[in-house]
Write an enzyme that holds these catalytic residues in place. Structure first.
Site, mmCIF file in Angstrom:
data_model
loop_
_atom_site.group_PDB
_atom_site.id
_atom_site.type_symbol
_atom_site.label_atom_id
_atom_site.label_comp_id
_atom_site.label_asym_id
_atom_site.label_seq_id
_atom_site.Cartn_x
_atom_site.Cartn_y
_atom_site.Cartn_z
ATOM 1 N N ASP A 1 -0.187 5.066 0.832
ATOM 2 C CA ASP A 1 -0.524 6.186 1.937
ATOM 3 C C ASP A 1 -0.774 5.486 3.146
ATOM 4 O OD1 ASP A 1 -2.221 7.563 -0.875
ATOM 5 O OD2 ASP A 1 -0.731 8.702 0.186
ATOM 6 N N ASP B 1 0.987 -0.953 -0.022
ATOM 7 C CA ASP B 1 0.057 0.035 0.145
ATOM 8 C C ASP B 1 0.919 1.241 0.056
ATOM 9 O OD1 ASP B 1 -2.300 1.800 0.877
ATOM 10 O OD2 ASP B 1 -1.480 1.740 2.562
HETATM 11 C C1 XBP Z 1 -5.006 6.335 0.375
HETATM 12 C C2 XBP Z 1 -6.304 6.859 -0.196
HETATM 13 C C3 XBP Z 1 -6.071 8.010 -1.146
HETATM 14 C C4 XBP Z 1 -5.596 9.143 -0.647
HETATM 15 C C5 XBP Z 1 -5.703 10.380 -1.457
HETATM 16 O O1 XBP Z 1 -4.726 5.398 -0.213
HETATM 17 O O2 XBP Z 1 -7.389 6.506 0.239
HETATM 18 O O3 XBP Z 1 -7.420 8.124 -1.530
HETATM 19 O O4 XBP Z 1 -6.039 9.410 0.708
HETATM 20 O O5 XBP Z 1 -5.323 9.891 -2.720
HETATM 21 P P1 XBP Z 1 -3.723 4.123 -0.108
HETATM 22 P P2 XBP Z 1 -6.136 10.388 -4.174
HETATM 23 O O6 XBP Z 1 -4.705 3.046 -0.674
HETATM 24 O O7 XBP Z 1 -2.520 4.071 -0.699
HETATM 25 O O8 XBP Z 1 -3.905 3.951 1.386
HETATM 26 O O9 XBP Z 1 -6.814 11.815 -3.614
HETATM 27 O O10 XBP Z 1 -5.349 10.370 -5.239
HETATM 28 O O11 XBP Z 1 -7.245 9.408 -4.083
HETATM 29 MG MG MG Z 2 -3.158 3.305 3.197
#
Ligand code: XBP
Ligand code: MG
Length: 264
Positions: free
Chosen positions: A12, A10
């Site tokens: 973020d 993953d």
């Molecule tokens: C986390 C998310 C992403 C970010 C925002 O992604 O939910 O939507 O918060 O990015 P991950 P965008 O699966 O890596 O934890 O605005 O580009 O969606």
């Molecule tokens: Mg994440």
């Protein structure tokens, strides 16, 4: 028993703590750009993170905090415009190198590469956001370290749906039981385990108290030899930080046997 052939990361919250000081700041700058007096503080943003996907999060916010705006054609246009602006600001923040990788990430990527373990990304954010983070933290040569970058709108349903992990497995040409996922959130664990992939969780300030049912183990971070992890659930061995041997030991353990989902 299959052997571990790939790690699916993953982004973020897992590769880097990008939400509080990255995405949230970018959203607020986009609101100001569009003349909106909206502000997502740290606490409110933590509540909004229950919705994966920036555009989906905006719609959730409008439906619940700005209901007078919802269900209009203009709202769809506004969400698109806001998310475009937000992504521009987020890319500026990434390019400025303001958000580092979490402890242990770069070391573990190197260990996996040296051992011939393939790497992939499975994330809700956009591909350009992934590239910007990799470029700012590891350099452009790191793009080639990942056989697959499954990101954003390339699947019909975002996390917690398993779609993004199924896509990553398909592109890798691997089965779920040949892989291990690394996640940070409840939505992420639901997605990866929904695709049948054993999952290690490293929490962050937003996700620490979430329900990680189905995870193989829950830790405070991957850690480093001189900066160990705290065990929150599911691991009782002697290791103090996550290296490839740790992941291999987690991989060969039976899937979670208890209702809680976390292996005792
Ligand atoms: C986390 C998310 C992403 C970010 C925002 O992604 O939910 O939507 O918060 O990015 P991950 P965008 O699966 O890596 O934890 O605005 O580009 O969606
Ligand atoms: Mg994440």
């Amino acid at each position: 028993m299959s052997t571990l052939k790939a790690l699916l990361f993953d982004v973020d919250g897992t590769l880097a703590d990008t939400e509080r000081d990255g995405h949230r700041v970018a959203f607020n700058r986009a609101f100001a750009d569009c003349g909106l007096n909206w502000h997502w503080g740290v606490s409110l943003y933590g509540r909004l993170l229950q919705v994966s996907g920036g555009k989906e999060r905006l719609r959730f916010y409008i439906q619940n905090w700005q209901p007078e705006m919802d269900s209009s054609f203009e709202t769809d246009g506004l969400i698109f415009e806001l998310h475009q602006a937000k992504t521009r600001y987020y890319l500026e923040l990434m390019t400025a190198g303001l958000i580092p990788l979490r402890p242990g990430v770069e070391r573990l990527l190197g260990e996996a590469r040296s051992a011939g373990i393939r790497l992939a990304v499975a994330t809700t954010t956009t591909p350009e956001n992934v590239i910007a983070l990799l470029s700012a933290t590891l350099g452009e040569q790191s793009f080639g370290w990942f056989d697959v970058i499954a990101a954003g709108d390339c699947v019909p349903d975002k996390k917690p749906a398993p779609d993004i992990y199924f896509l990553a497995l398909e592109k890798l040409g691997l089965d779920a039981d040949e892989c291990l996922a690394l996640e940070d959130s409840d939505n992420g664990v639901k997605s990866s385990t929904g695709a049948g992939i054993k999952t290690l969780v490293t929490v962050n300030e937003y996700t620490r108290d979430q329900d990680f049912t189905g995870a193989a183990a829950v830790l405070s971070q991957l850690g480093e030899p001189d900066n160990g992890f705290e065990v929150l659930a599911g691991y009782t061995g002697p290791a103090s930080y996550v290296n490839l041997a740790f992941l291999q030991s987690l991989f060969v353990r039976p899937k979670s046997l208890t209702g809680s989902g976390v292996i005792p």
